[in-house]
Write an enzyme that holds these catalytic residues in place. Structure first.
Site, PDB file in Angstrom:
ATOM      1  N   ASP A 110      49.034  30.826  51.678  1.00 46.43           N
ATOM      2  CA  ASP A 110      50.449  30.480  51.643  1.00 46.43           C
ATOM      3  C   ASP A 110      51.030  30.949  50.314  1.00 46.43           C
ATOM      4  OD1 ASP A 110      52.995  29.313  52.365  1.00 46.43           O
ATOM      5  OD2 ASP A 110      51.864  27.932  53.630  1.00 46.43           O
ATOM      6  N   HIS A 145      57.369  30.064  65.557  1.00 53.01           N
ATOM      7  CA  HIS A 145      58.614  29.413  65.989  1.00 53.01           C
ATOM      8  C   HIS A 145      59.655  29.334  64.875  1.00 53.01           C
ATOM      9  CE1 HIS A 145      58.074  24.852  64.853  1.00 53.01           C
ATOM     10  NE2 HIS A 145      57.733  25.637  63.861  1.00 53.01           N
TER      11      HIS A 145
END
EC number: 2.1.1.-
Length: 398
Positions: A263, A305
């Site tokens: 990340d 998403h």
């Protein structure tokens, strides 16, 4: 039994009979399909017995429920009811420091929304939903949504009118930017606000709620562990935040192989006792090729998403470059929207993804199309048994 969209047209007496028929199956806690059917039929029954005009008017006032719940969270009312219930308004006022009249009015609404139980005049007790609302992970979600999602949704009528009523696809010119008067992307905006980022991370750690975790139903042994090369990474959690998934994986499959969470630097946090088992790699998945090559599985949990198709394609192409054909697997952990009969949570999550960052919840066909464009092929789509639960799209390099 009739389920899906057809059930909403049944007469109330027929729906009640169908609920009675489900009673024996509901005694089995493992019969998840029975629970799904019960929820769908119950909602259909409510829509049949309520007056249409009352439903339509109540909808106009429904935002006050979430906003009042946010105030209740700020005052710690749900936790206080759990700790002291049954508890009277005077006691809640003394414990929270709020005016008693305000307490009464907020708790009246929380009771009608079934978030607490009104056991006597100006007195409330906890239900299982109260206990959920008192959890810090869920409180964090309400705080985050009220600061980012709610303003964006409120701006939607003006935004769509000014932008030709089409879905946003530019992450710097969406509803968050329009509502909050910022040129930052939604994620940059969140990262720039430490308290908001903390709430976001805490909430995402509980994103599945009570829905079954993927490790409980996905065939990990046959799909990941069997045939894995011990010299290569076992799982790379792309955009994995604070490592929730890999921590859970390690607990269930200790010493199964090399685990890597990736990340942005601002998102990664020390893993404490799990740092010996999980590697952390700073990586922006929009920047290009995946740095960890030839892993057995690349996991993307609620990544797709968040993004429009063009951004998803960049992410997928970067991962595909690192995949070993015939060996590496891509696992997209996402809501899979049915072409017909989507549940409340699926539809709500889709609109939330759109207003936050131009993202969307996708159908099976949309996943097939997206993955094909990235040079990947769908092997199988695994669906959760839970109502509104996530599935996993399993893909490999063509």
């Amino acid at each position: 039994m009739t389920v899906g969209s057809q059930v909403v047209h049944d007469e109330p007496t027929i729906l009640i009979a169908k609920l009675h028929a489900l009673e024996p199956r509901l005694k089995d806690k493992n019969d998840h399909q029975a629970r799904k059917e019960c929820l769908r039929i119950s909602k259909a029954l409510t829509s049949q017995v309520e007056e249409p005009d009352n439903v339509a008017v109540s909808l106009a006032f429904s935002p006050v429920i979430a906003l009042s719940a946010r105030v209740a969270i700020d005052l710690n009312l749900f936790a206080l009811v759990v700790q002291h219930g049954p508890v009277a308004s005077a006691s809640l006022a003394a414990l929270s420091g709020a005016e008693e009249l305000l307490i009464i009015r907020i708790m009246r609404l929380m009771s009608t929304a079934h978030l607490v139980e009104e056991t006597a005049a100006r007195t409330w007790s906890a239900t299982r939903i109260t206990k959920a609302m008192a959890r810090e992970e869920i409180a964090a979600g309400h705080r985050f949504n009220s600061q980012v999602v709610v303003p964006a949704i409120q701006s939607a009528p003006d935004f769509f009118r000014e932008n030709g009523y089409s879905c946003p696809t530019d992450t710097r010119k969406g509803l968050v930017q329009y509502a909050l008067k910022t040129e930052q992307t939604a994620f940059d905006y969140i990262i720039s606000n430490p308290s908001m980022l903390k709430d976001f991370n805490l909430f995402m750690g509980n994103a599945m709620g009570a829905r079954k975790f993927w490790l409980d139903w996905f065939p990990v042994q046959s799909k990941i562990l069997d045939g894995a090369d011990p010299e290569k990474a076992l799982i790379v959690d792309v955009g994995g935040g604070r490592g929730h998934d890999l921590i859970a994986f390690h607990k269930q499959f200790p010493n199964a192989g090399r685990l890597v969470v990736e990340d942005l630097p601002a998102v990664l946090e020390p893993l404490g006792e799990f740092s010996a088992f999980i590697e952390q790699v700073e990586h922006d998945f929009l920047s290009g090729e995946q740095p960890v090559k030839g892993a057995r599985a690349y996991l993307c949990h609620h990544i797709m998403h968040d993004w429009p198709d063009s951004y998803c394609l960049r992410i997928l192409e970067g991962i595909a470059l690192a995949m070993t054909p015939g060996y590496s697997k891509l696992l997209l952990h996402e809501i899979i929207v049915p072409e017909q009969g989507a549940c409340d949570f699926q539809a709500q999550s889709d609109i939330t993804a759109m207003v936050c960052n131009g993202g969307m919840e996708r159908t099976k066909q949309q996943f097939h199309t997206l993955l094909k464009a990235a040079g990947l092929s769908v092997v199988q789509i695994w669906e959760s048994a839970d109502e509104g639960g996530d599935g996993i799209v399993e893909a490999m390099k063509v």
